[in-house]
Design a protein around this motif. Structure first.
Motif, mmCIF file in Angstrom:
data_model
loop_
_atom_site.group_PDB
_atom_site.id
_atom_site.type_symbol
_atom_site.label_atom_id
_atom_site.label_comp_id
_atom_site.label_asym_id
_atom_site.label_seq_id
_atom_site.Cartn_x
_atom_site.Cartn_y
_atom_site.Cartn_z
ATOM 1 N N ALA A 44 0.815 -1.218 0.000
ATOM 2 C CA ALA A 44 0.000 0.000 0.000
ATOM 3 C C ALA A 44 0.847 1.267 0.000
ATOM 4 C CB ALA A 44 -0.927 -0.004 1.209
ATOM 5 N N ARG A 45 2.162 1.132 -0.057
ATOM 6 C CA ARG A 45 3.030 2.310 -0.112
ATOM 7 C C ARG A 45 2.869 3.027 -1.444
ATOM 8 N NH1 ARG A 45 8.392 -0.460 1.517
ATOM 9 N NH2 ARG A 45 7.890 -0.871 3.677
ATOM 10 N N GLY A 46 3.049 4.329 -1.421
ATOM 11 C CA GLY A 46 3.052 5.080 -2.671
ATOM 12 C C GLY A 46 1.672 5.202 -3.284
ATOM 13 N N THR A 47 1.619 5.167 -4.603
ATOM 14 C CA THR A 47 0.361 5.358 -5.313
ATOM 15 C C THR A 47 0.091 4.181 -6.231
ATOM 16 O OG1 THR A 47 1.503 6.561 -7.055
ATOM 17 C CG2 THR A 47 0.539 7.873 -5.299
ATOM 18 N N THR A 48 -1.128 4.137 -6.762
ATOM 19 C CA THR A 48 -1.513 3.056 -7.666
ATOM 20 C C THR A 48 -2.396 3.630 -8.775
ATOM 21 O OG1 THR A 48 -2.484 0.853 -7.779
ATOM 22 C CG2 THR A 48 -3.564 2.417 -6.338
ATOM 23 N N ILE A 49 -2.612 2.853 -9.813
ATOM 24 C CA ILE A 49 -3.466 3.270 -10.929
ATOM 25 C C ILE A 49 -4.899 2.822 -10.635
ATOM 26 C CG2 ILE A 49 -3.907 3.020 -13.399
ATOM 27 C CD1 ILE A 49 -1.360 4.523 -12.841
ATOM 28 N N MET A 50 -5.835 3.728 -10.796
ATOM 29 C CA MET A 50 -7.242 3.432 -10.533
ATOM 30 C C MET A 50 -7.805 2.506 -11.608
ATOM 31 S SD MET A 50 -10.321 6.194 -10.164
ATOM 32 C CE MET A 50 -9.768 6.880 -8.635
ATOM 33 N N ALA A 51 -8.762 1.662 -11.220
ATOM 34 C CA ALA A 51 -9.441 0.787 -12.176
ATOM 35 C C ALA A 51 -10.111 1.635 -13.249
ATOM 36 C CB ALA A 51 -10.481 -0.068 -11.456
ATOM 37 N N GLU A 52 -10.107 1.160 -14.475
ATOM 38 C CA GLU A 52 -10.559 1.963 -15.604
ATOM 39 C C GLU A 52 -12.031 2.352 -15.500
ATOM 40 O OE1 GLU A 52 -10.363 4.405 -18.561
ATOM 41 O OE2 GLU A 52 -8.600 3.457 -17.677
ATOM 42 N N THR A 53 -12.873 1.483 -14.936
ATOM 43 C CA THR A 53 -14.299 1.816 -14.803
ATOM 44 C C THR A 53 -14.493 3.008 -13.873
ATOM 45 O OG1 THR A 53 -14.437 0.107 -13.113
ATOM 46 C CG2 THR A 53 -15.182 -0.470 -15.307
ATOM 47 N N ASP A 54 -13.755 3.047 -12.768
ATOM 48 C CA ASP A 54 -13.840 4.181 -11.850
ATOM 49 C C ASP A 54 -13.167 5.408 -12.447
ATOM 50 O OD1 ASP A 54 -15.083 2.542 -9.959
ATOM 51 O OD2 ASP A 54 -13.149 1.895 -9.152
ATOM 52 N N ALA A 55 -12.080 5.194 -13.150
ATOM 53 C CA ALA A 55 -11.309 6.301 -13.719
ATOM 54 C C ALA A 55 -12.129 7.081 -14.742
ATOM 55 C CB ALA A 55 -10.033 5.765 -14.350
ATOM 56 N N LYS A 56 -12.958 6.390 -15.531
ATOM 57 C CA LYS A 56 -13.814 7.070 -16.508
ATOM 58 C C LYS A 56 -14.716 8.076 -15.816
ATOM 59 C CE LYS A 56 -14.248 3.531 -20.052
ATOM 60 N NZ LYS A 56 -15.108 2.476 -20.577
ATOM 61 N N PHE A 57 -15.316 7.670 -14.692
ATOM 62 C CA PHE A 57 -16.219 8.545 -13.945
ATOM 63 C C PHE A 57 -15.468 9.739 -13.379
ATOM 64 C CE2 PHE A 57 -18.657 9.889 -10.279
ATOM 65 C CZ PHE A 57 -19.947 9.908 -10.776
ATOM 66 N N VAL A 58 -14.278 9.504 -12.822
ATOM 67 C CA VAL A 58 -13.479 10.585 -12.238
ATOM 68 C C VAL A 58 -13.062 11.582 -13.311
ATOM 69 C CG1 VAL A 58 -11.273 11.106 -11.130
ATOM 70 C CG2 VAL A 58 -12.673 9.246 -10.271
ATOM 71 N N ARG A 59 -12.597 11.085 -14.447
ATOM 72 C CA ARG A 59 -12.181 11.986 -15.525
ATOM 73 C C ARG A 59 -13.345 12.823 -16.050
ATOM 74 N NH1 ARG A 59 -8.787 7.731 -17.325
ATOM 75 N NH2 ARG A 59 -10.481 6.976 -18.648
ATOM 76 N N LYS A 60 -14.504 12.209 -16.191
ATOM 77 C CA LYS A 60 -15.648 12.914 -16.765
ATOM 78 C C LYS A 60 -16.247 13.943 -15.809
ATOM 79 C CE LYS A 60 -20.155 12.162 -18.868
ATOM 80 N NZ LYS A 60 -21.184 11.183 -19.205
ATOM 81 N N HIS A 61 -16.434 13.562 -14.548
ATOM 82 C CA HIS A 61 -17.174 14.404 -13.617
ATOM 83 C C HIS A 61 -16.298 15.294 -12.736
ATOM 84 C CE1 HIS A 61 -20.992 12.625 -14.677
ATOM 85 N NE2 HIS A 61 -20.431 11.433 -14.585
ATOM 86 N N PHE A 62 -15.119 14.838 -12.377
ATOM 87 C CA PHE A 62 -14.315 15.566 -11.408
ATOM 88 C C PHE A 62 -13.101 16.273 -12.007
ATOM 89 C CE2 PHE A 62 -16.022 12.093 -8.525
ATOM 90 C CZ PHE A 62 -17.061 12.882 -8.081
ATOM 91 N N LEU A 63 -12.519 15.702 -13.061
ATOM 92 C CA LEU A 63 -11.326 16.290 -13.675
ATOM 93 C C LEU A 63 -11.573 16.547 -15.153
ATOM 94 C CD1 LEU A 63 -8.703 13.874 -12.082
ATOM 95 C CD2 LEU A 63 -9.274 16.171 -11.301
ATOM 96 N N PRO A 64 -12.585 17.351 -15.513
ATOM 97 C CA PRO A 64 -12.907 17.501 -16.924
ATOM 98 C C PRO A 64 -11.817 18.208 -17.727
ATOM 99 C CG PRO A 64 -14.102 19.096 -15.616
ATOM 100 C CD PRO A 64 -13.431 18.170 -14.660
ATOM 101 N N ASN A 65 -10.980 19.019 -17.077
ATOM 102 C CA ASN A 65 -9.935 19.739 -17.793
ATOM 103 C C ASN A 65 -8.613 18.990 -17.793
ATOM 104 O OD1 ASN A 65 -11.756 21.873 -18.165
ATOM 105 N ND2 ASN A 65 -11.310 22.610 -16.107
ATOM 106 N N GLY A 66 -8.586 17.834 -17.139
ATOM 107 C CA GLY A 66 -7.343 17.076 -17.084
ATOM 108 C C GLY A 66 -6.416 17.724 -16.161
#
Length: 66
Positions: A44-66
């Motif tokens: 659990a140290r450091g960071t990890t890549i989010m699952a693609e299904t969740d990542a789609k939602f985050v990119r669309k709704h929370f980080l629309p400008n990247g």
């Protein structure tokens, strides 16, 4: 139409990689660590890549400008 705003809490929690994947911190590291196995704490140290299904939602709704 007004500009889309980035969600401020998401700005602090997630980052986008150069290829557009969402990088996040691993959960369950704050307290009660005596219960967790050493292997879990190590992984659990450091960071990890989010699952693609969740990542789609985050990119669309929370980080629309990247």
């Amino acid at each position: 139409m007004p500009k889309m705003k980035t969600n401020s809490s998401a700005k602090k929690r997630f980052r986008l990689t150069a290829t557009g994947k969402v990088r996040m911190n691993v959960a369950f590291k704050r307290h009660n660590l005596r219960k967790r196995s050493q292997k879990m704490k190590r992984h659990a140290r450091g960071t990890t890549i989010m699952a693609e299904t969740d990542a789609k939602f985050v990119r669309k709704h929370f980080l629309p400008n990247g």
